[in-house]
Scaffold this active site. Structure first.
Site, PDB file in Angstrom:
ATOM      1  N   GLY A   1       0.817  -1.221   0.000  1.00  0.00           N
ATOM      2  CA  GLY A   1       0.000   0.000   0.000  1.00  0.00           C
ATOM      3  C   GLY A   1       0.847   1.266   0.000  1.00  0.00           C
ATOM      4  O   GLY A   1       0.497   2.258   0.634  1.00  0.00           O
TER       5      GLY A   1
ATOM      6  N   VAL B   1       1.902 -10.452   4.899  1.00  0.00           N
ATOM      7  CA  VAL B   1       1.964 -11.712   4.161  1.00  0.00           C
ATOM      8  C   VAL B   1       3.285 -12.409   4.472  1.00  0.00           C
ATOM      9  O   VAL B   1       4.366 -11.809   4.376  1.00  0.00           O
ATOM     10  CB  VAL B   1       1.791 -11.447   2.643  1.00  0.00           C
ATOM     11  CG1 VAL B   1       2.248 -12.645   1.833  1.00  0.00           C
ATOM     12  CG2 VAL B   1       0.338 -11.113   2.348  1.00  0.00           C
TER      13      VAL B   1
ATOM     14  N   LEU C   1       8.775  -0.075  -6.816  1.00  0.00           N
ATOM     15  CA  LEU C   1      10.153  -0.446  -6.477  1.00  0.00           C
ATOM     16  C   LEU C   1      10.367  -1.951  -6.610  1.00  0.00           C
ATOM     17  O   LEU C   1      11.487  -2.411  -6.788  1.00  0.00           O
ATOM     18  CB  LEU C   1      10.468   0.012  -5.045  1.00  0.00           C
ATOM     19  CG  LEU C   1      10.392   1.537  -4.835  1.00  0.00           C
ATOM     20  CD1 LEU C   1      10.569   1.884  -3.358  1.00  0.00           C
ATOM     21  CD2 LEU C   1      11.432   2.270  -5.680  1.00  0.00           C
TER      22      LEU C   1
ATOM     23  N   THR D   1      11.442   9.770 -12.386  1.00  0.00           N
ATOM     24  CA  THR D   1      10.711   8.958 -13.359  1.00  0.00           C
ATOM     25  C   THR D   1      10.016   7.729 -12.782  1.00  0.00           C
ATOM     26  O   THR D   1       9.334   7.016 -13.519  1.00  0.00           O
ATOM     27  CB  THR D   1      11.692   8.464 -14.445  1.00  0.00           C
ATOM     28  OG1 THR D   1      12.910   8.094 -13.800  1.00  0.00           O
ATOM     29  CG2 THR D   1      11.970   9.528 -15.464  1.00  0.00           C
TER      30      THR D   1
ATOM     31  N   LYS E   1       5.481  22.150 -10.993  1.00  0.00           N
ATOM     32  CA  LYS E   1       6.888  21.962 -11.390  1.00  0.00           C
ATOM     33  C   LYS E   1       7.007  22.166 -12.891  1.00  0.00           C
ATOM     34  O   LYS E   1       6.297  21.522 -13.665  1.00  0.00           O
ATOM     35  CB  LYS E   1       7.301  20.526 -11.001  1.00  0.00           C
ATOM     36  CG  LYS E   1       8.666  20.103 -11.529  1.00  0.00           C
ATOM     37  CD  LYS E   1       9.014  18.698 -11.053  1.00  0.00           C
ATOM     38  CE  LYS E   1      10.275  18.168 -11.693  1.00  0.00           C
ATOM     39  NZ  LYS E   1      10.559  16.762 -11.326  1.00  0.00           N
TER      40      LYS E   1
ATOM     41  N   PRO F   1      13.501  21.652 -19.246  1.00  0.00           N
ATOM     42  CA  PRO F   1      12.107  22.097 -19.137  1.00  0.00           C
ATOM     43  C   PRO F   1      11.116  21.035 -19.588  1.00  0.00           C
ATOM     44  O   PRO F   1      11.418  20.215 -20.459  1.00  0.00           O
ATOM     45  CB  PRO F   1      12.066  23.276 -20.120  1.00  0.00           C
ATOM     46  CG  PRO F   1      13.073  22.915 -21.173  1.00  0.00           C
ATOM     47  CD  PRO F   1      14.127  22.058 -20.511  1.00  0.00           C
TER      48      PRO F   1
ATOM     49  N   ILE G   1       5.383  -2.781   8.348  1.00  0.00           N
ATOM     50  CA  ILE G   1       6.505  -2.685   7.400  1.00  0.00           C
ATOM     51  C   ILE G   1       6.588  -1.233   6.904  1.00  0.00           C
ATOM     52  O   ILE G   1       7.652  -0.637   6.850  1.00  0.00           O
ATOM     53  CB  ILE G   1       6.338  -3.662   6.210  1.00  0.00           C
ATOM     54  CG1 ILE G   1       6.448  -5.103   6.705  1.00  0.00           C
ATOM     55  CG2 ILE G   1       7.386  -3.383   5.128  1.00  0.00           C
ATOM     56  CD1 ILE G   1       6.269  -6.154   5.628  1.00  0.00           C
TER      57      ILE G   1
ATOM     58  N   VAL H   1       9.612   8.362   0.499  1.00  0.00           N
ATOM     59  CA  VAL H   1      10.354   9.397  -0.231  1.00  0.00           C
ATOM     60  C   VAL H   1       9.838   9.404  -1.666  1.00  0.00           C
ATOM     61  O   VAL H   1       9.101   8.510  -2.077  1.00  0.00           O
ATOM     62  CB  VAL H   1      11.877   9.150  -0.245  1.00  0.00           C
ATOM     63  CG1 VAL H   1      12.501   9.504   1.074  1.00  0.00           C
ATOM     64  CG2 VAL H   1      12.208   7.734  -0.654  1.00  0.00           C
TER      65      VAL H   1
HETATM   66  C1  FAD Z   1      15.841   8.311  -2.380  1.00  0.00           C
HETATM   67  C2  FAD Z   1      14.656   8.116  -3.259  1.00  0.00           C
HETATM   68  C3  FAD Z   1      14.111   9.212  -3.928  1.00  0.00           C
HETATM   69  C4  FAD Z   1      13.011   9.037  -4.778  1.00  0.00           C
HETATM   70  N1  FAD Z   1      12.525  10.109  -5.477  1.00  0.00           N
HETATM   71  C5  FAD Z   1      11.519   9.930  -6.358  1.00  0.00           C
HETATM   72  C6  FAD Z   1      10.988  11.004  -7.118  1.00  0.00           C
HETATM   73  O1  FAD Z   1      11.408  12.141  -6.987  1.00  0.00           O
HETATM   74  N2  FAD Z   1       9.991  10.747  -7.985  1.00  0.00           N
HETATM   75  C7  FAD Z   1       9.479   9.486  -8.149  1.00  0.00           C
HETATM   76  O2  FAD Z   1       8.588   9.301  -8.994  1.00  0.00           O
HETATM   77  N3  FAD Z   1       9.922   8.470  -7.404  1.00  0.00           N
HETATM   78  C8  FAD Z   1      10.926   8.652  -6.533  1.00  0.00           C
HETATM   79  N4  FAD Z   1      11.369   7.604  -5.798  1.00  0.00           N
HETATM   80  C9  FAD Z   1      10.693   6.324  -5.920  1.00  0.00           C
HETATM   81  C10 FAD Z   1       9.419   6.348  -5.088  1.00  0.00           C
HETATM   82  O3  FAD Z   1       9.745   6.545  -3.732  1.00  0.00           O
HETATM   83  C11 FAD Z   1       8.653   5.043  -5.243  1.00  0.00           C
HETATM   84  O4  FAD Z   1       8.566   4.702  -6.588  1.00  0.00           O
HETATM   85  C12 FAD Z   1       7.252   5.181  -4.705  1.00  0.00           C
HETATM   86  O5  FAD Z   1       7.257   5.675  -3.399  1.00  0.00           O
HETATM   87  C13 FAD Z   1       6.528   3.861  -4.752  1.00  0.00           C
HETATM   88  O6  FAD Z   1       7.069   2.971  -3.804  1.00  0.00           O
HETATM   89  P1  FAD Z   1       6.387   1.552  -3.683  1.00  0.00           P
HETATM   90  O7  FAD Z   1       4.936   1.730  -3.492  1.00  0.00           O
HETATM   91  O8  FAD Z   1       6.831   0.714  -4.824  1.00  0.00           O
HETATM   92  O9  FAD Z   1       7.067   0.913  -2.392  1.00  0.00           O
HETATM   93  P2  FAD Z   1       6.870   1.255  -0.817  1.00  0.00           P
HETATM   94  O10 FAD Z   1       6.538   2.656  -0.556  1.00  0.00           O
HETATM   95  O11 FAD Z   1       8.099   0.694  -0.153  1.00  0.00           O
HETATM   96  O12 FAD Z   1       5.612   0.385  -0.381  1.00  0.00           O
HETATM   97  C14 FAD Z   1       5.704  -0.999  -0.159  1.00  0.00           C
HETATM   98  C15 FAD Z   1       4.396  -1.499   0.449  1.00  0.00           C
HETATM   99  O13 FAD Z   1       4.434  -2.910   0.500  1.00  0.00           O
HETATM  100  C16 FAD Z   1       3.980  -3.334   1.766  1.00  0.00           C
HETATM  101  N5  FAD Z   1       4.555  -4.648   2.043  1.00  0.00           N
HETATM  102  C17 FAD Z   1       5.831  -5.064   1.849  1.00  0.00           C
HETATM  103  N6  FAD Z   1       5.952  -6.362   2.203  1.00  0.00           N
HETATM  104  C18 FAD Z   1       4.729  -6.773   2.624  1.00  0.00           C
HETATM  105  C19 FAD Z   1       4.211  -7.978   3.130  1.00  0.00           C
HETATM  106  N7  FAD Z   1       4.973  -9.067   3.298  1.00  0.00           N
HETATM  107  N8  FAD Z   1       2.908  -8.037   3.481  1.00  0.00           N
HETATM  108  C20 FAD Z   1       2.098  -6.958   3.327  1.00  0.00           C
HETATM  109  N9  FAD Z   1       2.537  -5.781   2.850  1.00  0.00           N
HETATM  110  C21 FAD Z   1       3.832  -5.684   2.518  1.00  0.00           C
HETATM  111  C22 FAD Z   1       4.428  -2.235   2.729  1.00  0.00           C
HETATM  112  O14 FAD Z   1       3.680  -2.254   3.911  1.00  0.00           O
HETATM  113  C23 FAD Z   1       4.135  -1.005   1.855  1.00  0.00           C
HETATM  114  O15 FAD Z   1       2.768  -0.676   2.002  1.00  0.00           O
HETATM  115  C24 FAD Z   1      12.446   7.755  -4.933  1.00  0.00           C
HETATM  116  C25 FAD Z   1      12.976   6.668  -4.238  1.00  0.00           C
HETATM  117  C26 FAD Z   1      14.076   6.834  -3.424  1.00  0.00           C
HETATM  118  C27 FAD Z   1      14.657   5.640  -2.726  1.00  0.00           C
END
Ligand code: FAD
Length: 518
Positions: free
Chosen positions: A26, A199, A348, A359, A92, A112, A56, A61
């Site tokens: 989520g 999970v 991710l 991106t 932006k 730009p 978790i 960020v």
């Molecule tokens: C330093 C940094 C800077 C960034 N800057 C940018 C930016 O400027 N622009 C941009 O587009 N993106 C940026 N990103 C990427 C961006 O942060 C992610 O793409 C975005 O937040 C999506 O993350 P996510 O949902 O994939 O993962 P997460 O936010 O890590 O979410 C993972 C989810 O999975 C759940 N989960 C994990 N394991 C289990 C389990 N076993 N059971 C149940 N739930 C579980 C967690 O509870 C959580 O809800 C950046 C990333 C980093 C590291």
């Protein structure tokens, strides 16, 4: 009429047979996927459930975006006046790169987002940069040619008066801790089920399909499709299905980040600033509530403590104990296949290219939209799966090439980090050909068209990057030729941009922006 899809019957009398979708995770990716899927399939009665483990948590960020995020908001029907204030979001116009080049006259440049009036000015820039690459001492800095570059500098907003009929693209900055939960509220109002559970197990069939996931309380959740949005863990795609990960470390060295907020001044420009530091770069992102700061660096060249001190000095917060820094590790690369069996990874969990051009959410959106399209146009079979995986891999590689280009054309010599980046010869064939076309003084647009990569980064972006770093013959090798004739045209362009920009309102102060979006 009943049609057979080979694997199973899904379309009956023109109706899609409802499917069960389980999204695991989520964060922003999970809730983006949930919204896109409920929008596409809610009307067909699909059962869409999102499971997340609060203990978790999310990565928390990622505050920058591109204009593609606007198309996401439009696609799911969210209005700026609703979501922007809720997420402390600002507009932006692009990204300013400070200190990446040491070439005289090129201490910084702006990448730009495109504006409609660029159609009048971009050809002159391409022509001027081509002439300069071929030895003419003509102006070749991109900032003088594009509306949004000028407008960011002048702190103007992307909104023109009604009698000026040209639009400009823009993206947003937003609080990453607020965007996901906001999208979660919306998705649940539209019918997505939300379960808080961790999970701990996955049941995979002999033919590589996920049948169910199990939580720590022994509950079992079955579904037709599983969407892995578990962040860097990649619990389903990489862990359970063992899809290999392809690291990008040979030409993207950064693997760590530090973040902390600082107070926001009243006046800010609608731009992200990316400043080169000793072992990486720092972002400066204005939200309505604060400035987001982060240092993306390589742990092979500096320690976490040194990097934190450097970011503290850069932002001016010094040793203040009130500013608490978060340290993060980044897994940079992509999975070999984003869709395997009945599992799709988005976010991710499918890979990450460092955030220099913001991106990541673009790739989430295109992945989920591509998956929906691939299923719908194949009657929910795997017929389009290979093509889909090739397409998403192509997108990751195209973004990677553009990011690697920043590092390889940098001209800093102050640290091993920058020297090693500039000397790194591990370049893809695509990037190698782009750079050779540029330095050989040939037409870059033709090369991008030949490679069929113009829809990833347009010709304007590539020209801005390479020209913005001052990648031209040395000043002493340039000749004046008929430069005066060209300069008249350029002066007219600058005046044209200046006049166009006056049609756009000044960028809003914090209060005005809240009033506008309220
Ligand atoms: C330093 C940094 C800077 C960034 N800057 C940018 C930016 O400027 N622009 C941009 O587009 N993106 C940026 N990103 C990427 C961006 O942060 C992610 O793409 C975005 O937040 C999506 O993350 P996510 O949902 O994939 O993962 P997460 O936010 O890590 O979410 C993972 C989810 O999975 C759940 N989960 C994990 N394991 C289990 C389990 N076993 N059971 C149940 N739930 C579980 C967690 O509870 C959580 O809800 C950046 C990333 C980093 C590291």
């Amino acid at each position: 009429m009943t049609r057979s899809t080979g694997a199973r019957l899904v379309v009956v009398n023109g109706h899609i047979k409802p499917k069960k979708i389980l999204i695991l995770g989520g964060g922003t990716a999970g809730w983006m996927a949930a919204n896109l899927m409920i929008k596409a399939w809610g009307k067909h009665g699909f059962d869409i459930t999102l499971i997340e483990a609060p203990d978790i948590g999310i990565i928390g960020v990622g505050e920058g975006s591109t204009p593609v995020l606007k198309s996401f908001m439009d696609a799911i029907g969210l209005e700026e006046k609703d979501w922007m204030p809720a997420c402390n979001a600002t507009y932006k116009l692009g990204i300013r790169f400070d200190g990446w080049s040491t070439k005289p006259g090129f201490p910084r440049y702006f990448h730009p987002f495109p504006a409609q009036v660029d159609a009048f000015t971009a050809p002159a820039f391409f022509e001027a940069s081509l002439a300069r690459r071929n030895g003419l001492d003509i102006e070749g800095h991109p900032d003088h040619f594009f509306l949004n570059s000028y407008m960011a500098e002048q702190k103007r907003s992307p909104f023109a008066s009604e009698n000026f009929p040209f639009t400009t693209l823009y993206g947003y900055h937003f609080d990453s801790g607020l965007l996901g939960p906001y999208l979660g509220e919306v998705a649940q109002q539209r019918g997505v089920k939300h379960i808080q559970a961790k999970v701990t197990g996955t049941k995979v069939s002999a033919d590589g399909q996920i049948e169910a996931v199990m939580d720590e309380d022994g509950r079992t959740f079955e579904a037709d499709y599983f969407i892995d949005c578990t962040g860097f863990r990649s619990t389903l795609l990489q862990e359970a299905l063992q899809v290999p990960f392809v690291p990008f470390a040979d030409n993207l060295f950064n693997d760590s980040a530090i973040v902390f907020p600082t107070p926001r001044p009243d006046e800010v420009a609608p731009q992200t600033i990316s400043t080169a530091l000793k072992s990486g770069w720092a972002w400066t992102i204005p939200l309505t509530s604060r400035i987001g700061n982060g240092y993306v660096y390589s742990s092979a060249y500096t320690t976490a403590d040194e990097a934190e001190q450097e970011l503290r000095a850069f932002t001016g917060v010094g040793d203040s104990a009130e500013v608490e820094a978060r340290h993060l590790k980044m897994k940079v690369g992509r999975v070999a296949k984003h869709w395997e069996g009945n599992c799709l990874a988005a976010g991710l969990s499918q890979g990450f290219i460092e955030p220099l051009e913001a991106t990541a959410l673009v790739l989430v959106q295109l992945t989920v939209q591509g998956f929906i399209r691939a299923l719908e146009t194949s009657n929910f079979t795997t017929e389009k799966r290979d093509q889909f995986n090739d397409d998403i891999n192509g997108r990751f590689e195209a973004v990677r090439n553009y990011i690697v280009a920043h590092y390889v054309v940098n001209s800093r010599t102050d640290t091993d980090y920058w020297r090693d980046n500039a000397n790194n010869d591990k370049l893809s064939r695509s990037l190698h050909d782009i750079l050779s076309t540029w330095t050989a003084g040939k037409n870059l647009t033709d090369e991008l068209i030949r490679q069929k990569i113009e829809d990833h980064y347009p010709t304007m972006s590539w020209h801005c990057l390479l020209a913005g770093y001052g990648l031209y013959p040395a000043k002493e090798r340039l000749h004046t030729g008929d430069v005066e004739k060209h300069q008249v045209k350029l002066d007219e362009i600058h005046e044209f941009i200046r006049r166009c920009s006056l049609n756009y309102s000044p960028h809003m102060s914090l209060l005005e922006s809240q009033q506008r979006t309220a």
